[in-house]
Each structure stands twice: as C-alpha cells, then as structure tokens.
Design a protein around this motif. Structure first.
Motif, PDB file in Angstrom:
ATOM      1  N   ASP A  64       0.854  -1.177   0.000  1.00 50.00           N
ATOM      2  CA  ASP A  64       0.000   0.000   0.000  1.00 50.00           C
ATOM      3  C   ASP A  64       0.895   1.233   0.000  1.00 50.00           C
ATOM      4  O   ASP A  64       1.365   1.681   1.053  1.00 50.00           O
ATOM      5  N   GLY A  96      -0.719   4.231   1.894  1.00 50.61           N
ATOM      6  CA  GLY A  96      -0.664   3.998   3.330  1.00 50.61           C
ATOM      7  C   GLY A  96       0.751   4.222   3.869  1.00 50.61           C
ATOM      8  O   GLY A  96       0.950   4.772   4.950  1.00 50.61           O
ATOM      9  N   PHE A  97       1.738   3.792   3.102  1.00 48.66           N
ATOM     10  CA  PHE A  97       3.128   3.967   3.507  1.00 48.66           C
ATOM     11  C   PHE A  97       3.472   5.453   3.579  1.00 48.66           C
ATOM     12  O   PHE A  97       4.140   5.916   4.514  1.00 48.66           O
ATOM     13  N   GLU A  99       1.343   7.897   4.146  1.00 49.23           N
ATOM     14  CA  GLU A  99       0.620   8.459   5.292  1.00 49.23           C
ATOM     15  C   GLU A  99       1.408   8.242   6.585  1.00 49.23           C
ATOM     16  O   GLU A  99       1.435   9.121   7.448  1.00 49.23           O
ATOM     17  N   LYS A 100       2.057   7.099   6.712  1.00 51.48           N
ATOM     18  CA  LYS A 100       2.839   6.823   7.915  1.00 51.48           C
ATOM     19  C   LYS A 100       4.073   7.710   8.010  1.00 51.48           C
ATOM     20  O   LYS A 100       4.567   7.968   9.096  1.00 51.48           O
ATOM     21  N   LEU A 101       4.570   8.176   6.878  1.00 52.55           N
ATOM     22  CA  LEU A 101       5.745   9.037   6.875  1.00 52.55           C
ATOM     23  C   LEU A 101       5.440  10.469   7.261  1.00 52.55           C
ATOM     24  O   LEU A 101       6.325  11.221   7.644  1.00 52.55           O
ATOM     25  N   LYS A 102       4.141  10.877   7.190  1.00 44.68           N
ATOM     26  CA  LYS A 102       3.767  12.230   7.527  1.00 44.68           C
ATOM     27  C   LYS A 102       4.005  12.494   9.000  1.00 44.68           C
ATOM     28  O   LYS A 102       3.697  11.674   9.838  1.00 44.68           O
ATOM     29  N   LYS A 161       3.160  13.882  12.623  1.00 43.22           N
ATOM     30  CA  LYS A 161       1.868  14.081  13.292  1.00 43.22           C
ATOM     31  C   LYS A 161       1.872  15.255  14.180  1.00 43.22           C
ATOM     32  O   LYS A 161       2.700  15.844  14.658  1.00 43.22           O
TER      33      LYS A 161
END
Length: 158
Positions: A147, A150-151, A153-156, A158
């Motif tokens: 994905d 999705g990958f 999004e995880k790098l963004k 927070k």
C-alpha cells in the motif's frame, strides 16, 4: 627574343630519363598519412619541370636533351624536396581553410537548428519514459499488495 605565342611541346614529345627517382623520394611506398601531401608535392615538382621545359623550348625551340633531364633530376636535393613538401602542406592548409570557411555558415546553421530540436525531442522522450517507469513501478507494488499511499501516510509527521 623568342615568340611567346609559340606552343610548348606536348609532354609526349619531352624525352624522359631512363629512371626518374623523384616520385619515390616524394611519395612513400605503401601510402600512409602523408600520401596526399606527397602527391601534391610531386605535382608541384612536375609543374616546376614543365616550366623548366617551357623555358628551354622558348629559348632554343627544342626539348631538353637526355643529359639536361638527368641534370635537372639530379639538382633536386633532399632540401629542395622537403621544401616541395612544405609548399604542399601550405597549399593543402589553404585549401582546407577555404573549404571550411565556405561551409562554416551552413554547418553553424545546421548545428544550431538540429541541437534545439534534438534536445527538446530527447527531453520529451526521456520524461515520458521516466513517467511510464514510475507508473509501472507503482502498479507492480500495488499488485504485490504494497500500500504505497498507506506507507506515505505513515511518513507524515503528526
């Protein structure tokens, strides 16, 4: 004074010595890099010889004798032959320069016209190929279950 309108004898009427070593002295056996220069030098030698024969004809209304021809060939020392080669170099350099000068505007125009079109065309083709490779890479990752979104999004942070 000799009449200058008197024709020069045709080369076939000019006696030649049994052996004239000038060609072998000027033109190396088997050719080589300097073959054109050597052939031009030999042409200059023949031009000088023709002029010499014409002088004899103009002055005495006869072709040179065998003895005069042998003496003429013998007077061409290595120094004089090297001068012929240097003169041939100068003629060839002048000729080359004139040809290049005459062709330079067209060469420049062709080079400038061709460079811009070729560069733009190569850039478009290269960018299109790179884009296709990236799309193929993303599709392969998606088909294998990775994905990508999705990958990312995880790098963004927070």
């Amino acid at each position: 004074m000799p009449d200058s309108a008197e024709p020069v004898p045709p080369p076939a009427l000019i006696p030649s010595p049994v052996y004239n070593p000038i060609f072998e002295k000027l033109v190396p056996k088997g050719g080589g890099e300097d073959e054109i220069n050597s052939l031009v030098a030999y042409g200059l030698y023949k031009k000088a010889k023709r002029e010499w024969v014409s002088q004899i004809w103009d002055a005495e209304k006869r072709p040179p004798t065998e003895a005069e021809l042998r003496a003429y060939v013998a007077h061409w020392t290595p120094f004089l032959l090297e001068n012929l080669k240097a003169q041939a170099d100068n003629y060839l350099a002048s000729f080359s320069s004139a040809v290049i000068d005459a062709a330079e505007p067209q060469i420049r125009e062709d080079a400038l016209r061709g460079t811009t079109r070729s560069a733009v065309k190569a850039s478009i083709i290269g960018n299109a190929a790179y884009t296709l490779v990236l799309i193929a890479f993303v599709l392969i990752l998606a088909w294998t279950g990775v994905d990508v979104l999705g990958f990312l999004e995880k790098l963004k942070p927070k």
